[in-house]
Design a protein around this motif. Structure first.
Motif, PDB file in Angstrom:
ATOM      1  N   ASN A  23       0.823  -1.203   0.000  1.00  0.00           N
ATOM      2  CA  ASN A  23       0.000   0.000   0.000  1.00  0.00           C
ATOM      3  C   ASN A  23       0.866   1.266   0.000  1.00  0.00           C
ATOM      4  OD1 ASN A  23      -2.275   1.586   0.048  1.00  0.00           O
ATOM      5  ND2 ASN A  23      -2.772   1.193   2.195  1.00  0.00           N
ATOM      6  N   ARG A  25       1.123   3.289  -2.246  1.00  0.00           N
ATOM      7  CA  ARG A  25       0.430   4.404  -2.910  1.00  0.00           C
ATOM      8  C   ARG A  25      -0.312   5.293  -1.913  1.00  0.00           C
ATOM      9  NH1 ARG A  25      -2.340  -0.007  -3.460  1.00  0.00           N
ATOM     10  NH2 ARG A  25      -4.559  -0.019  -2.968  1.00  0.00           N
ATOM     11  N   ALA A  26      -0.717   4.727  -0.757  1.00  0.00           N
ATOM     12  CA  ALA A  26      -1.368   5.559   0.257  1.00  0.00           C
ATOM     13  C   ALA A  26      -0.382   6.596   0.805  1.00  0.00           C
ATOM     14  CB  ALA A  26      -1.909   4.694   1.397  1.00  0.00           C
ATOM     15  N   ILE A  27       0.884   6.192   0.918  1.00  0.00           N
ATOM     16  CA  ILE A  27       1.927   7.101   1.395  1.00  0.00           C
ATOM     17  C   ILE A  27       2.194   8.167   0.330  1.00  0.00           C
ATOM     18  CG2 ILE A  27       4.327   7.235   2.212  1.00  0.00           C
ATOM     19  CD1 ILE A  27       2.642   5.533   4.037  1.00  0.00           C
ATOM     20  N   MET A  29       0.093   9.154  -1.924  1.00  0.00           N
ATOM     21  CA  MET A  29      -1.068  10.043  -1.988  1.00  0.00           C
ATOM     22  C   MET A  29      -1.027  11.075  -0.860  1.00  0.00           C
ATOM     23  SD  MET A  29      -5.086   9.390  -1.471  1.00  0.00           S
ATOM     24  CE  MET A  29      -5.068  10.328   0.051  1.00  0.00           C
ATOM     25  N   ARG A  30      -0.543  10.645   0.285  1.00  0.00           N
ATOM     26  CA  ARG A  30      -0.424  11.563   1.419  1.00  0.00           C
ATOM     27  C   ARG A  30       0.516  12.726   1.061  1.00  0.00           C
ATOM     28  NH1 ARG A  30       3.690  13.940   3.895  1.00  0.00           N
ATOM     29  NH2 ARG A  30       2.761  15.096   5.581  1.00  0.00           N
ATOM     30  N   THR A  33      -1.180  15.094  -1.389  1.00  0.00           N
ATOM     31  CA  THR A  33      -2.160  15.926  -0.697  1.00  0.00           C
ATOM     32  C   THR A  33      -1.459  17.025   0.097  1.00  0.00           C
ATOM     33  OG1 THR A  33      -3.467  13.914  -0.444  1.00  0.00           O
ATOM     34  CG2 THR A  33      -4.201  15.837   0.779  1.00  0.00           C
ATOM     35  N   ALA A  34      -0.361  16.655   0.765  1.00  0.00           N
ATOM     36  CA  ALA A  34       0.388  17.635   1.558  1.00  0.00           C
ATOM     37  C   ALA A  34       0.959  18.715   0.653  1.00  0.00           C
ATOM     38  CB  ALA A  34       1.504  16.939   2.336  1.00  0.00           C
ATOM     39  N   SER A  37      -1.767  21.047  -0.220  1.00  0.00           N
ATOM     40  CA  SER A  37      -2.247  21.851   0.900  1.00  0.00           C
ATOM     41  C   SER A  37      -1.191  22.782   1.467  1.00  0.00           C
ATOM     42  CB  SER A  37      -2.722  20.945   2.039  1.00  0.00           C
ATOM     43  OG  SER A  37      -3.848  20.236   1.648  1.00  0.00           O
ATOM     44  N   SER A  38       0.070  22.403   1.394  1.00  0.00           N
ATOM     45  CA  SER A  38       1.068  23.133   2.176  1.00  0.00           C
ATOM     46  C   SER A  38       2.184  23.761   1.374  1.00  0.00           C
ATOM     47  CB  SER A  38       1.725  22.200   3.190  1.00  0.00           C
ATOM     48  OG  SER A  38       0.802  21.766   4.121  1.00  0.00           O
ATOM     49  N   LYS A 106       9.726  14.709   9.410  1.00  0.00           N
ATOM     50  CA  LYS A 106       8.605  13.789   9.630  1.00  0.00           C
ATOM     51  C   LYS A 106       8.933  12.747  10.697  1.00  0.00           C
ATOM     52  CE  LYS A 106       7.086  14.150   4.840  1.00  0.00           C
ATOM     53  NZ  LYS A 106       7.208  13.451   3.545  1.00  0.00           N
ATOM     54  N   GLY A 110       7.163  15.714  13.116  1.00  0.00           N
ATOM     55  CA  GLY A 110       5.793  15.409  12.704  1.00  0.00           C
ATOM     56  C   GLY A 110       5.318  14.070  13.243  1.00  0.00           C
ATOM     57  N   LEU A 112       5.271  11.450  11.831  1.00  0.00           N
ATOM     58  CA  LEU A 112       4.425  10.917  10.769  1.00  0.00           C
ATOM     59  C   LEU A 112       4.562   9.403  10.632  1.00  0.00           C
ATOM     60  CD1 LEU A 112       2.533  11.641   8.371  1.00  0.00           C
ATOM     61  CD2 LEU A 112       4.567  11.567   6.954  1.00  0.00           C
ATOM     62  N   ALA A 115       2.894   7.421  13.318  1.00  0.00           N
ATOM     63  CA  ALA A 115       1.446   7.309  13.122  1.00  0.00           C
ATOM     64  C   ALA A 115       1.129   6.307  12.011  1.00  0.00           C
ATOM     65  CB  ALA A 115       0.853   8.671  12.784  1.00  0.00           C
ATOM     66  N   GLN A 116       1.873   6.378  10.926  1.00  0.00           N
ATOM     67  CA  GLN A 116       1.589   5.485   9.806  1.00  0.00           C
ATOM     68  C   GLN A 116       1.782   4.026  10.194  1.00  0.00           C
ATOM     69  OE1 GLN A 116       4.236   7.187   6.894  1.00  0.00           O
ATOM     70  NE2 GLN A 116       2.649   8.522   6.070  1.00  0.00           N
TER      71      GLN A 116
ATOM     72  N   ASN B  87      -0.034  12.879  17.198  1.00  0.00           N
ATOM     73  CA  ASN B  87       0.831  12.800  16.019  1.00  0.00           C
ATOM     74  C   ASN B  87       0.003  12.980  14.749  1.00  0.00           C
ATOM     75  OD1 ASN B  87      -0.417  10.350  15.904  1.00  0.00           O
ATOM     76  ND2 ASN B  87       1.399   9.125  16.224  1.00  0.00           N
ATOM     77  N   GLU B  91       0.993  18.783   7.951  1.00  0.00           N
ATOM     78  CA  GLU B  91       0.995  19.310   6.582  1.00  0.00           C
ATOM     79  C   GLU B  91      -0.364  19.149   5.907  1.00  0.00           C
ATOM     80  OE1 GLU B  91       5.117  18.932   4.468  1.00  0.00           O
ATOM     81  OE2 GLU B  91       4.698  17.040   5.465  1.00  0.00           O
ATOM     82  N   LEU B  92      -1.282  18.469   6.590  1.00  0.00           N
ATOM     83  CA  LEU B  92      -2.604  18.231   5.999  1.00  0.00           C
ATOM     84  C   LEU B  92      -3.666  19.017   6.758  1.00  0.00           C
ATOM     85  CD1 LEU B  92      -2.509  14.350   5.534  1.00  0.00           C
ATOM     86  CD2 LEU B  92      -1.862  16.112   3.895  1.00  0.00           C
ATOM     87  N   VAL B 100      -6.668  10.636   4.597  1.00  0.00           N
ATOM     88  CA  VAL B 100      -5.356  10.047   4.325  1.00  0.00           C
ATOM     89  C   VAL B 100      -5.080   8.882   5.282  1.00  0.00           C
ATOM     90  CG1 VAL B 100      -2.875  10.507   4.495  1.00  0.00           C
ATOM     91  CG2 VAL B 100      -4.347  12.084   3.245  1.00  0.00           C
TER      92      VAL B 100
END
Lengths: 274, 307
Positions: A23, A25-27, A29-30, A33-34, A37-38, A106, A110, A112, A115-116, B87, B91-92, B100
């Motif tokens: 998966n 592609r989920a990363i 896609m994140r 999106t970031a 947005s940013s 991250k 973050g 990140l 969390a993932q 956490n 950035e979102l 996401v």
């Protein structure tokens, strides 16, 4: 001590399923999106950097330098000589920036990846997803820069088309190793070492002049560095100087990809799935 | 019915440190289960092992019938995790954080988007959907983290210190949301070092200290078993508490002398206060209250929960 009585067919130590959920592609896609947005402005600015270098050095400095004679005997403009070098450098810079500073942030601020990795995502998904984004970014830059080169008449051979996958390979190599190195670093001071390694590599890897200006021992040192292989590969393709040594350049990057991915995945697993 | 979590002799060591020292517990589906203990008791380490992000050193653990050391991804796909430190993805935007995160579980985008809207309503964050995470208050971030943990419709929701660091009002809003989840039958597993939180939210809890389980039961059972119905708190001034306590010996079922006050455990606090006055003792302040889990903890460990 007995740890478990029930049969445990897939211990985390050996189970591929714990590493990869298919998966990535989920990363990716994140990250897209970031970006939306940013930080789209930062991403866009990356395109202009090599273009500025090309104009300043290729045309400004190039008007003093004049034309160059290649080992094949062909004569090319200075701009046509450095443009592929700058293309390779931009691939390196984009990939390294994404895989070092962005990853460092991250990782430590973050949170990140932490969390993932509490979801069904595995560490290899994270590594592949993050690197794919760096590649996508590098690929867009490469296409843009090649277009500029085409318009300026600096692509001298049909093989310039193959410079796009070549640049992606260069970016893949740098991004994999960059992310692996970053995953082991803990402080900003250590991150400065990344810049310390990158700048001389940019200046001395035959980007702006042929390697033959150096004494032989220095030449070997440069040839051991990754960027030189990228510059030579891309330059051969845009100038149309094709020879078997290109396989060596390609192999160099394939090794970087494999080593980088292995270390990144191992490290992420050790950090977040102890 | 098989429990959703079953731990037997569960142990985790880091080098010489034994963080979790052979604990046994079971959580049936639909229960709200708490781990109560001071900082460093081993609660978070236990949560990480149950959450299949940390392997155990010894003992047996089954989460949803599976061994986390062998089936990490399958288990993680059915858990919702609210970590101690937020956490969220800075950035979102708020709504993007939910979508996401849902994608990480491989849930189709359209499903994620629909659930995201429902969860924003549940977390009372509809107005903030397009804001950046950094614009949110602490309480809002916490609610968003809980909403995010629900995006995969988890069978177990795990919350590590869910209200630590929040102001009283934000805590009550959060408790209300968690209570609604409990009413819907969501299995909750939470750690806390707040007794009031444990009393509000937990059907059953274990008191943990130094990686061991000291006691287990519902909040009221534990209070009945380890404390009296009421407590009288008397303050005589820091220097005189110990002397006064000596004279109060025999007046209550149990006496605890703390640096700033004396606690008297009894079934009738008011009657006890009268007898204190009869003895000629005049505390500067006195208060009668119902026993709480704080008293249970003090009884079990000889220490207060929050120093």
């Amino acid at each position: 001590m007995t740890t478990t009585t029930a049969p445990a067919p897939v211990r985390r130590g050996g189970g591929v399923r714990a590493l990869y959920a298919g998966n990535a592609r989920a990363i990716l896609m994140r990250s897209l999106t970031a970006t939306k947005s940013s930080n789209w402005a930062v991403v866009l600015s990356g395109f202009f950097e090599p273009v500025f270098y090309l104009v300043a050095m290729g045309y400004g400095l190039g008007s003093f330098v004049g034309d160059l004679t290649l080992p094949t005997g062909e004569t090319v403009s200075y701009a046509a000589f450095i443009a592929p070098g700058l293309l390779a450098v931009s691939a390196m810079n984009g990939a390294v920036y994404d895989s070092t500073w962005n990853v460092f942030f991250k990782l430590h601020f973050g949170k990140l990846y932490q969390a993932q990795l509490t979801t069904s995502i595995g560490p290899l998904d994270v590594a592949l997803g993050e690197i794919s984004y760096a590649l996508l970014r590098g690929g867009v830059y490469a296409l843009g820069f090649l277009t500029v080169m085409q318009v300026m008449g600096l692509n001298l051979a049909w093989s310039a088309v193959a410079a796009v996958p070549a640049v992606l390979l260069v970016a893949f190599g740098f991004a994999s190793v960059g992310m692996a190195v970053t995953s082991y670093l803990k402080t900003f001071q250590q991150m400065d070492w990344v810049t310390f390694v990158m700048l001389p590599m940019f200046l001395f890897s035959a980007t702006f002049y042929p390697l033959s200006v150096y004494p032989e021992p220095i030449q070997w040192l440069i040839k051991a560095m990754p960027l030189w292989h990228g510059v030579e590969l891309v330059r051969g393709l845009t100038l149309g100087v094709l020879d078997p040594s290109m396989y060596v350049h390609v192999a160099y990057y394939v090794v970087m990809v494999v080593v980088g991915l292995t270390f990144t995945t191992t490290r992420l697993r050790a950090l977040f799935l102890d | 019915m098989t429990p959703v979590i079953a731990a037997r002799g569960l142990t985790k060591t880091f080098g010489d440190l034994t963080a979790v020292d052979g604990i046994d517990f079971e959580v049936p589906a639909g229960e709200s289960f708490g781990l109560l203990g001071p900082n460093g008791a081993g609660k978070s380490t236990t949560m990480r092992m149950v959450g299949a992000v940390s392997s155990r050193t010894a003992g047996d653990l089954r989460v949803l019938g599976l061994d986390p050391d062998a089936h990490g991804p399958e288990i993680r796909s059915q858990l919702g995790v609210v970590p101690q430190e937020d956490n969220l993805d800075p950035e979102l935007k708020v709504r993007e954080n939910l979508i996401v995160y849902g994608r990480y579980f491989g849930i189709p985008k359209a499903v994620c988007a629909k659930r995201a809207d429902e969860l924003l309503a549940f977390a009372q964050l509809e107005d903030k959907a397009r804001n950046k995470v950094d614009d949110l208050s602490g309480g809002m971030k916490r609610r968003l983290t809980i909403a995010r943990a629900l995006i995969n419709e988890p069978r177990i929701l795990m919350l590590d210190e869910p209200t630590t660091g929040l102001d009283p009002q934000a805590r009550h809003v959060l408790w209300d949301r968690l209570f609604r989840l409990k009413e819907r039958g969501t299995t909750l597993v939470l750690t806390t070092h707040y007794m009031d939180e444990a009393e509000q939210l937990c059907d059953r809890l274990v008191v943990v200290d130094h990686g061991r389980i000291m006691a287990e039961g519902s909040p009221s059972q534990l209070i009945r078993q380890y404390a009296s119905r009421e407590v009288a708190e008397l303050r005589f001034g820091s220097d005189r508490n110990a002397d006064a306590a000596a004279r109060l010996e025999g007046l209550a079922e149990r006496i605890e002398v703390l640096p700033d006050r004396v606690l008297l455990y009894t079934d009738d606090g008011e009657a006890l206060l009268e007898r204190v006055t009869d003895l000629g003792l005049h505390p500067t302040t006195s208060l009668v209250r119902r026993s709480s889990l704080e008293d249970v903890f003090l009884r079990l460990t000889g220490r207060s929960l929050i120093e």
